[in-house]
Scaffold this motif. Structure first.
Motif, PDB file in Angstrom:
ATOM      1  N   SER A 130       0.840  -1.198   0.000  1.00 12.01           N
ATOM      2  CA  SER A 130       0.000   0.000   0.000  1.00 12.01           C
ATOM      3  C   SER A 130       0.874   1.246   0.000  1.00 12.01           C
ATOM      4  N   ALA A 131       0.285   2.364  -0.404  1.00 16.12           N
ATOM      5  CA  ALA A 131       0.993   3.641  -0.345  1.00 16.12           C
ATOM      6  C   ALA A 131       1.445   3.893   1.089  1.00 16.12           C
TER       7      ALA A 131
ATOM      8  N   ASP B 105      -3.212   5.528  -9.442  1.00 16.41           N
ATOM      9  CA  ASP B 105      -4.117   5.068  -8.392  1.00 16.41           C
ATOM     10  C   ASP B 105      -3.641   5.647  -7.048  1.00 16.41           C
ATOM     11  N   GLN B 106      -3.367   4.828  -6.047  1.00 19.32           N
ATOM     12  CA  GLN B 106      -2.995   5.334  -4.718  1.00 19.32           C
ATOM     13  C   GLN B 106      -1.505   5.637  -4.583  1.00 19.32           C
ATOM     14  N   TRP B 107      -0.691   5.304  -5.607  1.00 21.91           N
ATOM     15  CA  TRP B 107       0.758   5.379  -5.467  1.00 21.91           C
ATOM     16  C   TRP B 107       1.345   6.624  -6.136  1.00 21.91           C
TER      17      TRP B 107
ATOM     18  N   GLU C  80       1.878   9.725 -10.685  1.00 23.95           N
ATOM     19  CA  GLU C  80       0.830   9.144  -9.843  1.00 23.95           C
ATOM     20  C   GLU C  80       0.082   8.070 -10.617  1.00 23.95           C
TER      21      GLU C  80
END
Length: 289
Positions: free
Chosen positions: A89-90, A190-192, A188
């Motif tokens: 996850s980030a 998605d969440q990263w 960037e």
């Protein structure tokens, strides 16, 4: 990201054809101009599939640090999102995690030499960068003796815009090649979020799923300057499989077919006297947990 999934398999041939067509059609012509005399560039290194490693869903490579010794445990480099436990996850950083990841070591022509086995994930993250480094059960000397392989060296220096890179993928048994079109300060997806990413030139590096984790090799030195990371597949903005660039003023740009890699010299900034990744080393660029 370019991790291989079962859902992609049926469309692989179509995807490859479309991607190559798209990239070939976007090359732009330029006019050469005279400039100041410079020292001649070294002859290009012929990059093959030697020392690349095919994983079950990604690509990887057998690598060494600039100061690695023959008796050291061998190392495997791939993308952070290729971690067998799932994409971090980030904000997540993994260190010294037991692992049983295995892969198939290839020779220069893509022939299978044998299986290499990891016993530890030394480091993995998808924060600021997208890398995984594994420790293998064999030493460099053992692999050299058994298979005659020489690991790729991770460069200790920042890559240079305009240099030519090759991206050999053991998963696909093929190599892409292009020039570096500068560096993206912030990418960037998605969440990263990733920083100082290698921006691939628009011609030659239409990478596809399964090529994630392939080494980005500078053809002037033969050293690894990055790890293959992602490409904008559908022309969408900042979504999964569709990375975008974010400028300092917040302006977002994105383009279908634009690919990226993540720099690997960051790893060398975090090595201690024992040649181990130590995030407390002064000047270390890798994010901490």
């Amino acid at each position: 990201m370019l991790k291989r999934t079962a859902a992609m398999f049926a469309a692989a041939a179509v995807t490859i054809t479309a991607a190559l067509t798209l990239t070939a059609g976007t090359a732009s012509a330029g006019t050469a101009t005279a400039g100041p005399a410079t020292a001649p560039r070294p002859a290009a290194v012929h990059v093959t599939l030697a020392s690349t490693i095919a994983l079950d869903d990604c690509s990887a490579s057998l690598v060494r640090y600039p100061n690695s010794q023959a008796g050291d445990q061998a190392l495997m480099l791939t993308a952070g999102h290729c971690f067998e436990g799932g994409m971090p996850s980030a904000g997540q950083v993994l260190q010294n995690v037991p692992s049983s990841r295995s892969g198939t070591l290839l020779d220069g022509s893509g022939g299978e030499l044998g299986t290499v086995q990891a016993d530890k994930l030394l480091y993995a993250t998808m924060t600021n960068t997208d890398i995984s480094v594994y420790e293998l059960t064999d030493t460099f000397a053992t692999l050299q003796s058994e298979y005659g392989v020489t690991p790729l060296t991770i460069s200790a220096g920042h890559p240079v815009s305009g240099d030519t890179i090759a991206i050999p993928s053991a998963y696909w048994d093929r190599t892409w090649s292009c020039t570096l079109n500068g560096f993206a300060a912030t990418v960037e997806e998605d969440q990263w979020t990733w920083h100082d990413s290698l921006r691939y030139g628009r011609t030659g590096c239409a990478v596809i799923g399964g090529s994630s984790g392939s080494p980005d090799v500078d053809t002037s030195t033969g050293q690894v300057v990055g790890v293959n990371n992602t490409i904008n597949e559908n022309g969408q903005k900042c979504t999964l499989d569709n990375p975008c660039e974010v400028g300092a003023n917040g302006t977002i740009t994105y383009r279908r077919g634009q690919g990226y890699g993540q720099e690997t010299y960051w790893i060398t900034t975090c090595l201690n006297a024992s040649r181990a990744i130590d995030l407390t080393v002064s000047g270390c660029l890798l994010p901490r947990p």
